[in-house]
Design a protein around this motif. Sequence first.
Motif, PDB file in Angstrom:
ATOM      1  N   GLU A 139     -23.181 -13.876  -2.364  1.00 48.74           N
ATOM      2  CA  GLU A 139     -22.199 -13.321  -3.155  1.00 48.74           C
ATOM      3  C   GLU A 139     -22.577 -12.213  -3.796  1.00 48.74           C
ATOM      4  O   GLU A 139     -21.753 -11.348  -4.168  1.00 48.74           O
ATOM      5  CB  GLU A 139     -21.811 -14.451  -4.069  1.00 48.74           C
ATOM      6  N   TYR A 140     -23.827 -12.019  -4.311  1.00 52.10           N
ATOM      7  CA  TYR A 140     -24.220 -10.960  -5.264  1.00 52.10           C
ATOM      8  C   TYR A 140     -24.131  -9.656  -4.022  1.00 52.10           C
ATOM      9  O   TYR A 140     -23.850  -8.448  -4.624  1.00 52.10           O
ATOM     10  CB  TYR A 140     -25.661 -11.008  -5.794  1.00 52.10           C
ATOM     11  N   ARG A 152     -12.977 -22.337   2.257  1.00 49.86           N
ATOM     12  CA  ARG A 152     -13.575 -22.013   3.711  1.00 49.86           C
ATOM     13  C   ARG A 152     -14.876 -22.227   3.876  1.00 49.86           C
ATOM     14  O   ARG A 152     -15.245 -22.290   4.926  1.00 49.86           O
ATOM     15  CB  ARG A 152     -13.007 -20.566   4.043  1.00 49.86           C
ATOM     16  N   ASP A 183     -15.060 -11.084   3.964  1.00 50.77           N
ATOM     17  CA  ASP A 183     -15.359 -12.294   4.964  1.00 50.77           C
ATOM     18  C   ASP A 183     -16.559 -12.162   6.117  1.00 50.77           C
ATOM     19  O   ASP A 183     -17.348 -12.700   6.292  1.00 50.77           O
ATOM     20  CB  ASP A 183     -14.036 -12.995   5.505  1.00 50.77           C
ATOM     21  N   PHE A 242     -21.840 -14.047 -12.806  1.00 52.28           N
ATOM     22  CA  PHE A 242     -20.975 -12.880 -12.920  1.00 52.28           C
ATOM     23  C   PHE A 242     -20.340 -13.140 -14.299  1.00 52.28           C
ATOM     24  O   PHE A 242     -20.039 -11.974 -14.929  1.00 52.28           O
ATOM     25  CB  PHE A 242     -19.947 -13.070 -11.854  1.00 52.28           C
ATOM     26  N   ARG A 268     -19.681 -12.359   4.759  1.00 54.30           N
ATOM     27  CA  ARG A 268     -20.285 -13.496   4.515  1.00 54.30           C
ATOM     28  C   ARG A 268     -20.641 -14.125   5.904  1.00 54.30           C
ATOM     29  O   ARG A 268     -21.702 -14.961   5.990  1.00 54.30           O
ATOM     30  CB  ARG A 268     -19.106 -14.356   3.821  1.00 54.30           C
ATOM     31  N   HIS A 270     -23.364 -18.526  -8.686  1.00 53.91           N
ATOM     32  CA  HIS A 270     -23.051 -17.011  -8.928  1.00 53.91           C
ATOM     33  C   HIS A 270     -21.913 -16.816  -9.829  1.00 53.91           C
ATOM     34  O   HIS A 270     -21.887 -15.819 -10.329  1.00 53.91           O
ATOM     35  CB  HIS A 270     -22.873 -16.730  -7.597  1.00 53.91           C
TER      36      HIS A 270
END
Lengths: 311, 291
Positions: free
Chosen positions: B196-197, A6, B187, A19, B190, A15
């Motif tokens: 992402e962190y 997506r 989501d 992680f 986002r 990332h």
Amino acid sequence: MRVLARGPRRKFPTHIIVFLAPAFLIYTVFMVYPLFDSLRLSLFAPDPESPQEETFVGFQNYQTLLTSEFSGPRVQGALQNNVRFFAIHMLVQNPIALLLATLLAGVARRTGAIYRTLIFTPTVLSFVLVGFIWSIILNPIWGIADDVLGLVGLDAAPWMGLPESALNTLGLISVWQFVGIPMMLFLVAIIGIPEEVIEAARVDGATSWGVFWRIKFPLILPTVGVVSVLTFVGNFNAFDLVYTMQGALAGPNFSTDLLGTLFYRTFFGFQLTPPSPTMGAAVAGIMFMIILTGVVVYLLGIQARLRQYEF
Amino acid sequence: MTTLTARKLAPRRFGQFFGRTIQRIATHIILILYTALAVFPVILVILNSFKARQAIFRNPYALPTAETFSFIGYETVFSRGNFPLYFFNSLVITMGTLVLIMVLGAMVAFALTEYKFRGNTILGLYFSLGIMIPIRLGTVSLLRLIVDLGLINTHIGLILVYTASGLPLAVFVLSNFMRQVPSDLKDAARVDGASEYRIFLLVLPLVRPALGTVLIFNMIPVWNDLWFPLILAPAESVKTVTLGAQTFLGQFLNDWNAVLASLTLSMIPIVLLYILFSRQLIRGLTAGAIK
């Protein structure tokens, strides 16, 4: 997973690396590598020409361990003791745990929490504390064991000092310490059984005994499997309690020697035997194979077959 | 449900009622007896640690009175042993391990459950390898490694070893929880442009029960371990309580006051922590069973 599909644009997933990398590194360097390197070392021996170097000798260490006049009986003894140690836990610890869990499931929640918390207390203590607590309780100088057994008309004996009784005593002390863990696991499983199932059986006239064996026990079989494999791994890896109570020599006359104490003595040396890392690694290799076999049997055989009982 | 209660309330024959009562009494008798067996040795040790030597032997079951009360054992422990230092070492090692296991374990669990990438499944399997195999079996090689890295007799050496051995189960438990976190939430973040962190930090509080489970499962074994302190950090300056108690007890075997006092001292912190966290423990076990 959907994220990448997506996401607005595909870029290098830094990332994900961030992680994963720290844990991956620590786990690989300090656990996976030592386990495999230790197995590798068990196939090596110090070079007689230059003792600093180690040369590949194949399975010679294992052969020496198992067949030599000196170490053969020790390995066999430790193995037999370990099997008995495991048997004591399976025959005493786990049935008691199951009994306690069944009883606990039947009492009011508040009261049950008190019993449960208190019975679990020894489990949080270290082997060292448990070992010394029982050493002084069983010590004839203090006479506690004599007093308590006197209540039921028995006499105490220096159990830890006699080769016939030392291992059984040690096993029972370990049971005393750890019964809390299987008890909790069984309790959780029993509480998880839907009340309707049990009530339906009761209505059909089943006795408590019948309900237990025909309804509850089959339904908690997966937990029985987990408890068995945890007991197996824990027992074939045991060391601390013997070391604390009987020392590295696991006396009297090696009667409490387990694979763990044998590993320690072979690795670090004792009395007239010099330390031998490679021989030690071979003892660890034997333990590795035994534990791995147990785990594989559990995963392939028992767990796979038990799946069908789950709700 | 209503039918069930109705059935429960239905009049029972006297015999049945009588049987149930007997059963209930027997249940409590067995539980009380076993509870006594579990705590009696512990209480006996604590009780007698506050008594003078003669009273320990003359009347081990009595509470300490004004006459028999004595701190002599504790005086010996504090003057001859290094228990404050041992506590400090155990605390540093246990806390360090727990923080690393929880943070790093959560990061792995998040990455494995959140992203699809090549090797995801294999990595998951790789981490779960360590759940059942005890790290002790690698001790020979581990000792060499720790010596080569100059980490012998250091806190960090023990912390790294315990972290490595605790990670597999932590990843397993945390992954099961992370999977249940609804993706709408992530989501939405986002869409708002969170990194992402940032999203990881957002998810972390949602898996608190799992973190509690990981905490309690690792705290007790790390605090209580004898094997690795004995082999990787035996020096006085980094001794843990467990190893310190072991050596102290070995030296003062005949000084009953000192033995009882040091046993009590070593017991108290872990028992307090246990009582503090016992709720978490139950919840953790329940969560683990439900999967």
